[in-house]
Every structure is written in structure tokens, then in C-alpha cells.
Design a protein around this motif. Structure first.
Motif, PDB file in Angstrom:
ATOM      1  N   ASP A  88      -7.283  12.203   1.197  1.00 32.96           N
ATOM      2  CA  ASP A  88      -8.179  11.042   1.276  1.00 32.96           C
ATOM      3  C   ASP A  88      -7.401   9.727   1.310  1.00 32.96           C
ATOM      4  N   THR A  89      -6.345   9.648   0.493  1.00 32.64           N
ATOM      5  CA  THR A  89      -5.546   8.420   0.428  1.00 32.64           C
ATOM      6  C   THR A  89      -4.968   8.082   1.797  1.00 32.64           C
ATOM      7  N   PHE A  90      -4.455   9.085   2.485  1.00 27.38           N
ATOM      8  CA  PHE A  90      -3.857   8.871   3.798  1.00 27.38           C
ATOM      9  C   PHE A  90      -4.910   8.499   4.842  1.00 27.38           C
ATOM     10  N   LEU A  91      -6.103   9.085   4.718  1.00 25.27           N
ATOM     11  CA  LEU A  91      -7.163   8.756   5.677  1.00 25.27           C
ATOM     12  C   LEU A  91      -7.594   7.299   5.532  1.00 25.27           C
ATOM     13  N   LEU A  92      -7.643   6.806   4.279  1.00 23.62           N
ATOM     14  CA  LEU A  92      -7.957   5.387   4.061  1.00 23.62           C
ATOM     15  C   LEU A  92      -6.911   4.498   4.728  1.00 23.62           C
ATOM     16  N   LEU A  93      -5.650   4.838   4.522  1.00 21.50           N
ATOM     17  CA  LEU A  93      -4.563   4.038   5.099  1.00 21.50           C
ATOM     18  C   LEU A  93      -4.573   4.114   6.615  1.00 21.50           C
ATOM     19  N   ILE A  94      -4.836   5.311   7.158  1.00 25.49           N
ATOM     20  CA  ILE A  94      -4.857   5.507   8.612  1.00 25.49           C
ATOM     21  C   ILE A  94      -5.894   4.604   9.261  1.00 25.49           C
ATOM     22  N   ALA A 112       0.834  -1.209   0.000  1.00 24.96           N
ATOM     23  CA  ALA A 112       0.000   0.000   0.000  1.00 24.96           C
ATOM     24  C   ALA A 112       0.870   1.261   0.000  1.00 24.96           C
ATOM     25  N   TRP A 113       1.910   1.282   0.841  1.00 22.27           N
ATOM     26  CA  TRP A 113       2.817   2.440   0.882  1.00 22.27           C
ATOM     27  C   TRP A 113       3.546   2.607  -0.448  1.00 22.27           C
ATOM     28  N   HIS A 114       3.919   1.503  -1.059  1.00 17.49           N
ATOM     29  CA  HIS A 114       4.603   1.565  -2.345  1.00 17.49           C
ATOM     30  C   HIS A 114       3.724   2.254  -3.387  1.00 17.49           C
ATOM     31  N   LEU A 115       2.433   1.944  -3.370  1.00 15.13           N
ATOM     32  CA  LEU A 115       1.506   2.582  -4.299  1.00 15.13           C
ATOM     33  C   LEU A 115       1.370   4.079  -4.019  1.00 15.13           C
ATOM     34  N   ILE A 116       1.312   4.435  -2.733  1.00 21.34           N
ATOM     35  CA  ILE A 116       1.195   5.855  -2.372  1.00 21.34           C
ATOM     36  C   ILE A 116       2.378   6.639  -2.918  1.00 21.34           C
ATOM     37  N   LEU A 117       3.562   6.080  -2.767  1.00 25.15           N
ATOM     38  CA  LEU A 117       4.765   6.764  -3.242  1.00 25.15           C
ATOM     39  C   LEU A 117       4.786   6.882  -4.762  1.00 25.15           C
ATOM     40  N   GLN A 118       4.089   5.974  -5.461  1.00 28.02           N
ATOM     41  CA  GLN A 118       4.027   6.020  -6.923  1.00 28.02           C
ATOM     42  C   GLN A 118       3.050   7.072  -7.434  1.00 28.02           C
ATOM     43  N   MET A 119       2.096   7.494  -6.603  1.00 24.07           N
ATOM     44  CA  MET A 119       1.031   8.394  -7.049  1.00 24.07           C
ATOM     45  C   MET A 119       1.595   9.757  -7.440  1.00 24.07           C
ATOM     46  N   ASP A 120       1.104  10.276  -8.579  1.00 23.96           N
ATOM     47  CA  ASP A 120       1.530  11.615  -9.010  1.00 23.96           C
ATOM     48  C   ASP A 120       0.862  12.697  -8.173  1.00 23.96           C
ATOM     49  N   ARG A 168       1.895   8.576  12.547  1.00 20.74           N
ATOM     50  CA  ARG A 168       2.972   9.062  11.676  1.00 20.74           C
ATOM     51  C   ARG A 168       2.443   9.352  10.270  1.00 20.74           C
ATOM     52  N   ALA A 169       1.544   8.484   9.784  1.00 19.16           N
ATOM     53  CA  ALA A 169       0.938   8.724   8.468  1.00 19.16           C
ATOM     54  C   ALA A 169       0.136  10.022   8.477  1.00 19.16           C
ATOM     55  N   PHE A 170      -0.545  10.298   9.581  1.00 21.84           N
ATOM     56  CA  PHE A 170      -1.290  11.566   9.724  1.00 21.84           C
ATOM     57  C   PHE A 170      -0.332  12.746   9.659  1.00 21.84           C
ATOM     58  N   ASP A 171       0.808  12.602  10.331  1.00 25.52           N
ATOM     59  CA  ASP A 171       1.811  13.674  10.325  1.00 25.52           C
ATOM     60  C   ASP A 171       2.427  13.881   8.941  1.00 25.52           C
ATOM     61  N   ASP A 172       2.430  12.813   8.118  1.00 27.04           N
ATOM     62  CA  ASP A 172       3.030  12.898   6.782  1.00 27.04           C
ATOM     63  C   ASP A 172       2.125  13.574   5.767  1.00 27.04           C
ATOM     64  N   ILE A 173       0.853  13.771   6.104  1.00 26.50           N
ATOM     65  CA  ILE A 173      -0.115  14.275   5.121  1.00 26.50           C
ATOM     66  C   ILE A 173       0.349  15.598   4.522  1.00 26.50           C
ATOM     67  N   GLU A 174       0.674  16.554   5.386  1.00 24.12           N
ATOM     68  CA  GLU A 174       1.005  17.897   4.893  1.00 24.12           C
ATOM     69  C   GLU A 174       2.280  17.870   4.053  1.00 24.12           C
ATOM     70  N   GLY A 175       3.290  17.109   4.523  1.00 24.72           N
ATOM     71  CA  GLY A 175       4.562  17.085   3.809  1.00 24.72           C
ATOM     72  C   GLY A 175       4.480  16.411   2.453  1.00 24.72           C
ATOM     73  N   LEU A 191      -4.605   1.009   9.210  1.00 22.65           N
ATOM     74  CA  LEU A 191      -3.502   0.828  10.160  1.00 22.65           C
ATOM     75  C   LEU A 191      -4.032   0.713  11.588  1.00 22.65           C
ATOM     76  N   ILE A 192      -4.969   1.579  11.936  1.00 24.28           N
ATOM     77  CA  ILE A 192      -5.535   1.542  13.293  1.00 24.28           C
ATOM     78  C   ILE A 192      -6.300   0.244  13.510  1.00 24.28           C
ATOM     79  N   SER A 193      -7.054  -0.210  12.509  1.00 28.01           N
ATOM     80  CA  SER A 193      -7.812  -1.459  12.653  1.00 28.01           C
ATOM     81  C   SER A 193      -6.877  -2.645  12.852  1.00 28.01           C
ATOM     82  N   ALA A 194      -5.630  -2.527  12.359  1.00 28.01           N
ATOM     83  CA  ALA A 194      -4.636  -3.587  12.542  1.00 28.01           C
ATOM     84  C   ALA A 194      -3.829  -3.404  13.831  1.00 28.01           C
ATOM     85  N   GLY A 195      -4.152  -2.372  14.614  1.00 30.69           N
ATOM     86  CA  GLY A 195      -3.454  -2.136  15.881  1.00 30.69           C
ATOM     87  C   GLY A 195      -2.158  -1.364  15.736  1.00 30.69           C
ATOM     88  N   LEU A 196      -1.889  -0.833  14.547  1.00 32.31           N
ATOM     89  CA  LEU A 196      -0.635  -0.108  14.298  1.00 32.31           C
ATOM     90  C   LEU A 196      -0.872   1.390  14.481  1.00 32.31           C
TER      91      LEU A 196
END
Length: 507
Positions: free
Chosen positions: A134-140, A121-129, A154-161, A143-148
Motif C-alpha cells: 500500500d505504501t508504494f502504491l500511494l507513492l506511485i 517520503a523515500w526516507h520515511l519508507i526506508l525507516q519503516m519496519d 521503478r518504485a513498482f519494481d521495488d515492491i517485491e524486493g 510520482l505519476i501525478s508529478a510527471g515522474l
């Protein structure tokens, strides 16, 4: 053909969340629509895809060309086939006229993250132009449902950057709501306390946190946050009090009898406080109390409260009726429950799958396969009935496995696959465990292989149950073939697979 939401967008209680992370999630992905072309393509891929051959062979054979809309609709139909969805995505990427869009990436990222393939999933995000929030919210959420939770923050913090978009209050509320929904309230409170100065804190955010504390049974912390909210000059609303009421009623132990009475008294105090603040209890408020009566197996009190609601001019919802029906079914009063379903229909309220699941659970408890089959056929044939949900199918699979009704079991399994809503991890786990208990090892192995090929990571208990059963049945060669299959798939599951090393088993 009736299509149902594939993203799990429902709440187990009649209580609406302040923002509802699941409802918010549904808006992040396109909805499934009627499309004969998408139906055809998805069926071709599911039934004819060979994991050892290139994806394009089956597609070119049928002369299929993809638009962005057709690709998205096909991916939505492959939500339970992560490997096939990923292969289709790579095929689409190789086409001269690339049909991939941001929504295509989002759908596939959600599909992969759902089965915990986070590296992919992260590999795909990095490929996106064009990376969107929204993409990060889906992943977040995944991740939370998996206990991570740390990775999610950290993914939330990465949104702006990574996107260049400033994070808004709604997205902050989404993060807190999702953490609370999955029980990580302390993490949510920690994030809130550290970052509340960066956002406009409102009644929605406080209601989310109050909900979280109530969810884990920390009612005193919920009251503390309510007082803090009022102290800040933020007025609670009916949703806030319903959340509090939900915490009082739904999380409390009701046995022995004195605890039930104490719970009801506490609930009445919340009703009194609502009225003092000029807030009228609504249908959700009454539904929450009805749920307590249902849990405590108080059919007479449930029926009286339902009557009181109607006298006050409050129209019961499907959740309200379902609570009373659940109470009647659990007390063995199926005829009265059926009459109440009839009343619902006459009042223009369509029973939900959860309504019928009350009956199916009672039939399962009674081991009444005939009654369950009769109601199941009615659901499928009667246009006024709700279509079976994935949970409905899983209940029926467990029942007919237990009764060893092979033909009926096969029929239900095939119906579930044709409906497009399953099977999921629970379906496969139910089938494998049930077949292991019946010592039907070859069938259990077939479902185990199919489960892996569809991209579901088996639970450890499933892995070990099948392993021990095969060894005890002197089917060592079969086990070695399964183990080899798992090792081949270890690349697909990446780091998630490393926890599944087996210790030597001694009989």
C-alpha cells in the motif's frame, strides 16, 4: 460536523473507471472520522505552531498524550500542512510509548509526496519496519501525478524486493490505471506489453488501457485494443463500452456544427454495437451523451434525452442531472436549472458541489457577486445542500477578488480554512495572482509567505509575477526578505527547489 474525503477521491466525469485508481487509493489510507480530540490537537498545531521552536512545547503545554488512532486522525487533518505534519510525526516518534503505525507512515508519506517532497517520503519508507505494498502504491500515484513516470515504474519494481510481497494483478492494474488517468498512456501501453505475461490479463486491464487511449484522443488505438481483447476471447462489458463512448463523446471537438452531428452518429454506432452483444446501455451511457449536449449548448436536446431516460425506466443520477443543469446555466437559463435542482431533491438525489459550481461559474461570468453570495449562504445554511467543495471556494475566491469585495473575500477564505478542506496550491495561487493584479503587494506577500510555511511549493509563474511586481513598485527590500525566506525553505523542498533560480530582472 460533516467530514468530506480529503484524498481527492472523485472523478470529473460520470464514467466509473474499471478499477478507479483514486477509489483504490482511498482504501489505502484510513478515513477521517469525527474526533473532538483530533480537532483540538490539529487546531492547536495550526494556530500556535512556531517553526523556530520545538514541536513538543505546544503539545506538552496542553498535556496531550497520543494513541495511534489519535495520531492518525490528527495527521489526516493536517493534509494541507506538510511541515506541521512532519514535525508532529517526529515528536510522536520521540515519545516513550511510540504511537506510530504503518498507517501513520502512509498518511505522512502521502502528505509529503502530495507537495512533491519525494526525498523526504523515500526516507520515511526506508525507516519503516514493516513495509507494505500500500505504501508504494500511494507513492506511485503521487510520482505519476508529478510527471515522474520512470521513478513510479521503478518504485513498482521495488515492491517485491523491499516488502517481500508478490505483486498481484490488481496492483498492476492500479499502475496502468494511474498512468492512464494522468495521460501517460504510451508509458502504460509499454509497461503492459512488456509485463502482461506475468499477470492474468482480464477485462479490467483492457478497459483501463482503452480508457487511456480515449483520454488522449487516440480513438483508433482504443478500437485496436478492443479488437485485441475480443480476439483473446475476453468479452467486453458495459463499462468497456461506456469508456469507448466516453472517448467518442467527451474528447471530440464539437465545432463547427457538423462535428457535433458526426459525434452523435458515432455514439449511436457504439450504442448499436452494445445492443448487438446483448449489453443494455445504462445511466452512465446516457449521461455521457447528455454531457455532449451540454458541451454543445443544446438545452432542448438535453431536456429531451433526460425525458427519454425516464421513460425507459432509467433513473438519472446526480451526474446526469448536473450535465443538464450545466447546459442550462451556460445558456443563461438559470430559472430552469434551479427548477431541475428542485426536482433532484424531490427525487431523493442530493445535489453535489459540482452541481452548484455550474451556477457559480455562470455568476462568475456575469460578475454577479450578489447571486453567488446568496447561493453560497444557502449551501452553508441549508442542510439539504451539499457543503462547498475546494473547487467551489476557489471559484468564489476568483470572483470576489475580481470584484474587489474585500470583506466577502475574507469571509470565504476563513470559511474554507475552518472547513478543513483547504486552502490548497490553487487557492493560494488564485489569491496571490488576483492581489498582484490589484497591486495589493503586501497582502500578496503575506499569502506567499503563508503558502511557503504550509509546505506548498509556488509555481514559477507565481514566483515571477510577485518578483516583477515588487521590483516595478520599488519594493526591493520586501523582495529581498521574501527571497531570504525562500532560501531558508530550500532545505525543506530539497531537489524540487533547484528549478527556481531567478535571472536578474530589468524594468
Amino acid at each position: 460536523m460533516a467530514y468530506r474525503n480529503l484524498h481527492g477521491c472523485k472523478l470529473k466525469s460520470p464514467l466509473p473507471s474499471a478499477i478507479s485508481s483514486l477509489r483504490y487509493l482511498c482504501s489505502l489510507l484510513p478515513q477521517i472520522e469525527a474526533s473532538r480530540d483530533a480537532d483540538l490537537v490539529s487546531q492547536v498545531l495550526v494556530h500556535h505552531h512556531n517553526p523556530f521552536h520545538a514541536m513538543e512545547s505546544s503539545l506538552q503545554l496542553h498535556s496531550i498524550s497520543f494513541s495511534s488512532h489519535l495520531l492518525d486522525q490528527t495527521l489526516l487533518r493536517l493534509t494541507h500542512h506538510s511541515k506541521i505534519a512532519l514535525s508532529l510525526f517526529h515528536y510522536a516518534k520521540s515519545l516513550p510509548f511510540n504511537p506510530l503505525s504503518t498507517s501513520s507512515y502512509n498518511i505522512l508519506i502521502d502528505i509529503l509526496a502530495k507537495v512533491r517532497q519525494f526525498d523526504a517520503a523515500w526516507h520515511l519508507i526506508l525507516q519503516m519496519d514493516h513495509k507494505g505494498t500500500d505504501t508504494f502504491l500511494l507513492l506511485i500515484r503521487r510520482l505519476i501525478s508529478a510527471g515522474l513516470t520512470r521513478q513510479a515504474v521503478r518504485a513498482f519494481d521495488d515492491i517485491e524486493g523491499l516488502t517481500g510481497n508478490k505483486v498481484r494483478t490488481d496492483e498492476f492494474c492500479y499502475l496502468l490505471d494511474t498512468l492512464c488517468k494522468y495521460g501517460y498512456v504510451k508509458v502504460a501501453a509499454e509497461v503492459f506489453n512488456k509485463r502482461k505475461a506475468e499477470f492474468h490479463v482480464d477485462v479490467k486491464i483492457y478497459t483501463v488501457l482503452i480508457y487511456g487511449w480515449c483520454k488522449i484522443g487516440r480513438f483508433e488505438m482504443a478500437e485496436r485494443f478492443l479488437k485485441d481483447m475480443i480476439g483473446r476471447g475476453i468479452e467486453p462489458n458495459v463499462v468497456t463500452y461506456n469508456v469507448l463512448l466516453n472517448g467518442v463523446c467527451r474528447r471530440a471537438s464539437l465545432h463547427p456544427e457538423g462535428r457535433f452531428e458526426r459525434t452523435i452518429r458515432t455514439a449511436e454506432k457504439v450504442f448499436d454495437e452494445m445492443r448487438q452483444r446483448g449489453i443494455d446501455p445504462d445511466v452512465t451511457s446516457f449521461s455521457i451523451v447528455l454531457h455532449v449536449y451540454s458541451r454543445a449548448h443544446k438545452p432542448e436536446l438535453s431536456l429531451d434525452k433526460l425525458k427519454q431516460m425516464k421513460e425507459l425506466g432509467i433513473s438519472p443520477t446526480v451526474a446526469t442531472y448536473t450535465s443538464v443543469i450545466k447546459c442550462l446555466c451556460s445558456c443563461g437559463r438559470l430559472e430552469e436549472a434551479e427548477n431541475l435542482v428542485g426536482e433532484m431533491v424531490r427525487n431523493g438525489i442530493s445535489p453535489s458541489p459540482a452541481t452548484y459550481n455550474c451556477f457559480f461559474k455562470e455568476y462568475r461570468g456575469r460578475k454577479d457577486g450578489a447571486g453567488a453570495l446568496r447561493l453560497y449562504k444557502k449551501m452553508r445554511e441549508d442542510c439539504l445542500c451539499a457543503a462547498p467543495s475546494l473547487h467551489t471556494y476557489n471559484i468564489l475566491l476568483g470572483l470576489f477578488l475580481n470584484l474587489d469585495k474585500k470583506e466577502t473575500l475574507k469571509e470565504v477564505w476563513n470559511d474554507m480554512k475552518e472547513s478543513g478542506i483547504g486552502p490548497d496550491l490553487d487557492s493560494y495561487t488564485t489569491m496571490i495572482h488576483g492581489l498582484c493584479e490589484k497591486q495589493r503587494w503586501r497582502e500578496a506577500c503575506q499569502f506567499f509567505v503563508e503558502m511557503i510555511e504550509r509546505g506548498f511549493l509556488p509555481q514559477k509563474v507565481t514566483f515571477e509575477m510577485l518578483y516583477r511586481g515588487l521590483i516595478q513598485s520599488d519594493m526591493l527590500r520586501t523582495w529581498r526578505r521574501l527571497k531570504k525566506k525562500l532560501e531558508e525553505e530550500s532545505i525543506t523542498y530539497a531537489s524540487e527547489f533547484k528549478n527556481y533560480h531567478m535571472k536578474p530582472y530589468r524594468r
